[in-house]
Design a protein around this motif. Sequence first.
Motif, mmCIF file in Angstrom:
data_model
loop_
_atom_site.group_PDB
_atom_site.id
_atom_site.type_symbol
_atom_site.label_atom_id
_atom_site.label_comp_id
_atom_site.label_asym_id
_atom_site.label_seq_id
_atom_site.Cartn_x
_atom_site.Cartn_y
_atom_site.Cartn_z
ATOM 1 N N ASP A 22 0.839 -1.209 0.000
ATOM 2 C CA ASP A 22 0.000 0.000 0.000
ATOM 3 C C ASP A 22 0.869 1.252 0.000
ATOM 4 O O ASP A 22 0.612 2.207 -0.736
ATOM 5 C CB ASP A 22 -0.909 0.044 1.231
ATOM 6 N N ARG A 23 1.895 1.284 0.848
ATOM 7 C CA ARG A 23 2.774 2.463 0.949
ATOM 8 C C ARG A 23 3.514 2.707 -0.363
ATOM 9 O O ARG A 23 3.701 3.847 -0.775
ATOM 10 C CB ARG A 23 3.782 2.324 2.096
ATOM 11 N N ILE A 24 3.931 1.634 -1.018
ATOM 12 C CA ILE A 24 4.607 1.780 -2.311
ATOM 13 C C ILE A 24 3.630 2.344 -3.343
ATOM 14 O O ILE A 24 3.961 3.295 -4.073
ATOM 15 C CB ILE A 24 5.196 0.432 -2.774
ATOM 16 N N MET A 25 2.441 1.803 -3.410
ATOM 17 C CA MET A 25 1.433 2.281 -4.366
ATOM 18 C C MET A 25 1.096 3.747 -4.098
ATOM 19 O O MET A 25 1.016 4.559 -5.025
ATOM 20 C CB MET A 25 0.173 1.415 -4.273
ATOM 21 N N GLU A 26 0.906 4.103 -2.823
ATOM 22 C CA GLU A 26 0.580 5.480 -2.448
ATOM 23 C C GLU A 26 1.712 6.439 -2.810
ATOM 24 O O GLU A 26 1.466 7.572 -3.233
ATOM 25 C CB GLU A 26 0.289 5.574 -0.949
ATOM 26 N N HIS A 27 2.942 5.982 -2.634
ATOM 27 C CA HIS A 27 4.089 6.841 -2.918
ATOM 28 C C HIS A 27 4.091 7.306 -4.374
ATOM 29 O O HIS A 27 4.510 8.422 -4.682
ATOM 30 C CB HIS A 27 5.400 6.111 -2.591
ATOM 31 N N TYR A 28 3.619 6.461 -5.263
ATOM 32 C CA TYR A 28 3.604 6.799 -6.682
ATOM 33 C C TYR A 28 2.262 7.372 -7.129
ATOM 34 O O TYR A 28 1.992 7.476 -8.327
ATOM 35 C CB TYR A 28 4.034 5.587 -7.515
ATOM 36 N N GLY A 29 1.441 7.768 -6.154
ATOM 37 C CA GLY A 29 0.223 8.515 -6.435
ATOM 38 C C GLY A 29 -0.959 7.702 -6.904
ATOM 39 O O GLY A 29 -1.930 8.258 -7.409
ATOM 40 N N LEU A 30 -0.904 6.400 -6.725
ATOM 41 C CA LEU A 30 -2.028 5.572 -7.155
ATOM 42 C C LEU A 30 -3.128 5.617 -6.095
ATOM 43 O O LEU A 30 -2.852 5.578 -4.902
ATOM 44 C CB LEU A 30 -1.562 4.144 -7.398
ATOM 45 N N PRO A 31 -4.390 5.707 -6.537
ATOM 46 C CA PRO A 31 -5.492 5.800 -5.573
ATOM 47 C C PRO A 31 -5.848 4.438 -4.974
ATOM 48 O O PRO A 31 -5.911 3.442 -5.691
ATOM 49 C CB PRO A 31 -6.645 6.356 -6.405
ATOM 50 N N GLY A 32 -6.049 4.401 -3.687
ATOM 51 C CA GLY A 32 -6.473 3.183 -2.994
ATOM 52 C C GLY A 32 -7.967 3.204 -2.822
ATOM 53 O O GLY A 32 -8.639 4.074 -3.345
ATOM 54 N N PRO A 33 -8.527 2.297 -2.091
ATOM 55 C CA PRO A 33 -7.846 1.191 -1.413
ATOM 56 C C PRO A 33 -7.401 0.120 -2.408
ATOM 57 O O PRO A 33 -7.934 -0.007 -3.502
ATOM 58 C CB PRO A 33 -8.902 0.650 -0.448
ATOM 59 N N PHE A 34 -6.404 -0.635 -1.976
ATOM 60 C CA PHE A 34 -5.803 -1.652 -2.825
ATOM 61 C C PHE A 34 -6.188 -3.039 -2.331
ATOM 62 O O PHE A 34 -6.356 -3.248 -1.135
ATOM 63 C CB PHE A 34 -4.272 -1.520 -2.809
ATOM 64 N N THR A 35 -6.314 -3.956 -3.256
ATOM 65 C CA THR A 35 -6.557 -5.353 -2.891
ATOM 66 C C THR A 35 -5.486 -6.203 -3.558
ATOM 67 O O THR A 35 -5.032 -5.907 -4.671
ATOM 68 C CB THR A 35 -7.951 -5.832 -3.341
ATOM 69 N N TYR A 36 -5.073 -7.233 -2.861
ATOM 70 C CA TYR A 36 -4.028 -8.125 -3.352
ATOM 71 C C TYR A 36 -4.493 -9.562 -3.139
ATOM 72 O O TYR A 36 -4.938 -9.902 -2.049
ATOM 73 C CB TYR A 36 -2.717 -7.916 -2.586
ATOM 74 N N GLN A 37 -4.372 -10.369 -4.160
ATOM 75 C CA GLN A 37 -4.740 -11.768 -4.030
ATOM 76 C C GLN A 37 -3.741 -12.451 -3.079
ATOM 77 O O GLN A 37 -2.545 -12.167 -3.107
ATOM 78 C CB GLN A 37 -4.724 -12.455 -5.380
ATOM 79 N N ASP A 38 -4.250 -13.354 -2.257
ATOM 80 C CA ASP A 38 -3.398 -14.044 -1.283
ATOM 81 C C ASP A 38 -2.194 -14.722 -1.926
ATOM 82 O O ASP A 38 -1.088 -14.656 -1.403
ATOM 83 C CB ASP A 38 -4.209 -15.086 -0.500
ATOM 84 N N GLU A 39 -2.409 -15.367 -3.077
ATOM 85 C CA GLU A 39 -1.296 -16.071 -3.721
ATOM 86 C C GLU A 39 -0.238 -15.102 -4.257
ATOM 87 O O GLU A 39 0.951 -15.425 -4.287
ATOM 88 C CB GLU A 39 -1.781 -17.020 -4.824
ATOM 89 N N VAL A 40 -0.667 -13.896 -4.649
ATOM 90 C CA VAL A 40 0.290 -12.885 -5.109
ATOM 91 C C VAL A 40 1.114 -12.372 -3.926
ATOM 92 O O VAL A 40 2.342 -12.261 -4.010
ATOM 93 C CB VAL A 40 -0.428 -11.718 -5.822
ATOM 94 N N VAL A 41 0.455 -12.097 -2.811
ATOM 95 C CA VAL A 41 1.168 -11.634 -1.608
ATOM 96 C C VAL A 41 2.154 -12.702 -1.143
ATOM 97 O O VAL A 41 3.291 -12.393 -0.773
ATOM 98 C CB VAL A 41 0.171 -11.267 -0.480
ATOM 99 N N ALA A 42 1.734 -13.957 -1.182
ATOM 100 C CA ALA A 42 2.598 -15.054 -0.716
ATOM 101 C C ALA A 42 3.888 -15.146 -1.525
ATOM 102 O O ALA A 42 4.952 -15.445 -0.976
ATOM 103 C CB ALA A 42 1.839 -16.375 -0.764
ATOM 104 N N LYS A 43 3.832 -14.872 -2.817
ATOM 105 C CA LYS A 43 5.046 -15.016 -3.628
ATOM 106 C C LYS A 43 5.770 -13.694 -3.881
ATOM 107 O O LYS A 43 6.805 -13.686 -4.545
ATOM 108 C CB LYS A 43 4.728 -15.732 -4.936
ATOM 109 N N THR A 44 5.259 -12.588 -3.330
ATOM 110 C CA THR A 44 5.906 -11.286 -3.476
ATOM 111 C C THR A 44 6.906 -11.090 -2.342
ATOM 112 O O THR A 44 6.565 -11.265 -1.173
ATOM 113 C CB THR A 44 4.872 -10.149 -3.460
ATOM 114 N N THR A 45 8.131 -10.750 -2.691
ATOM 115 C CA THR A 45 9.148 -10.472 -1.682
ATOM 116 C C THR A 45 9.119 -8.978 -1.376
ATOM 117 O O THR A 45 9.224 -8.147 -2.281
ATOM 118 C CB THR A 45 10.548 -10.875 -2.178
ATOM 119 N N VAL A 46 8.956 -8.654 -0.096
ATOM 120 C CA VAL A 46 8.914 -7.270 0.351
ATOM 121 C C VAL A 46 9.962 -7.102 1.441
ATOM 122 O O VAL A 46 10.083 -7.944 2.335
ATOM 123 C CB VAL A 46 7.515 -6.888 0.890
#
Length: 170
Positions: A132-156
């Motif tokens: 969310d913070r990364i998306m907000e930093h680049y000016g994208l409007p929220g709220p954001f949703t992320y699929q569980d499988e995408v979050v699981a394989k995303t390295t943060v």
Amino acid sequence: MRVRGGSFRHVEDRVMHAVRRQEREITDRAQIRAIMEEARVCRIGLSDDGTPYVVPVNFGLGENCLYFHCAAQGRKLDIIRRNERVCFEMDHFREVVLGQSACGCSARYESVIGFGRAVILEDPAEKRLALDRIMEHYGLPGPFTYQDEVVAKTTVVRIDVTGLTAKRRE
């Protein structure tokens, strides 16, 4: 400094080098935060068994930290797993200031250099907050949703900031 209900305070766990040109030093935390908020790229500095390695990343700001995401494998993560200590740099190059001679030229700029510890996030809730913070930093409007499988394989990665310096030439 305020951002999305949080603050960014200066914390240090190490002796920071004094800024040589003290008249250019920025000590006001709100100004430092503003530079960081305006920056589009953060350069992360790592030490790979004594060899410097710098990589640009997209990022978002948290409270006393910053976040970035990356591929699940690669040199950056290999280094972080061996050495969590990192530095980072963000800047704004405003313009070249021409002088009477080549060596008389200068630039208008602002820059922030920070130090911290990198933490690879595992908790899905914290990963979502970071994204969310990364998306907000680049000016994208929220709220954001992320699929569980995408979050699981995303390295943060979260960098817990331990020190900051900043300067400006006008």
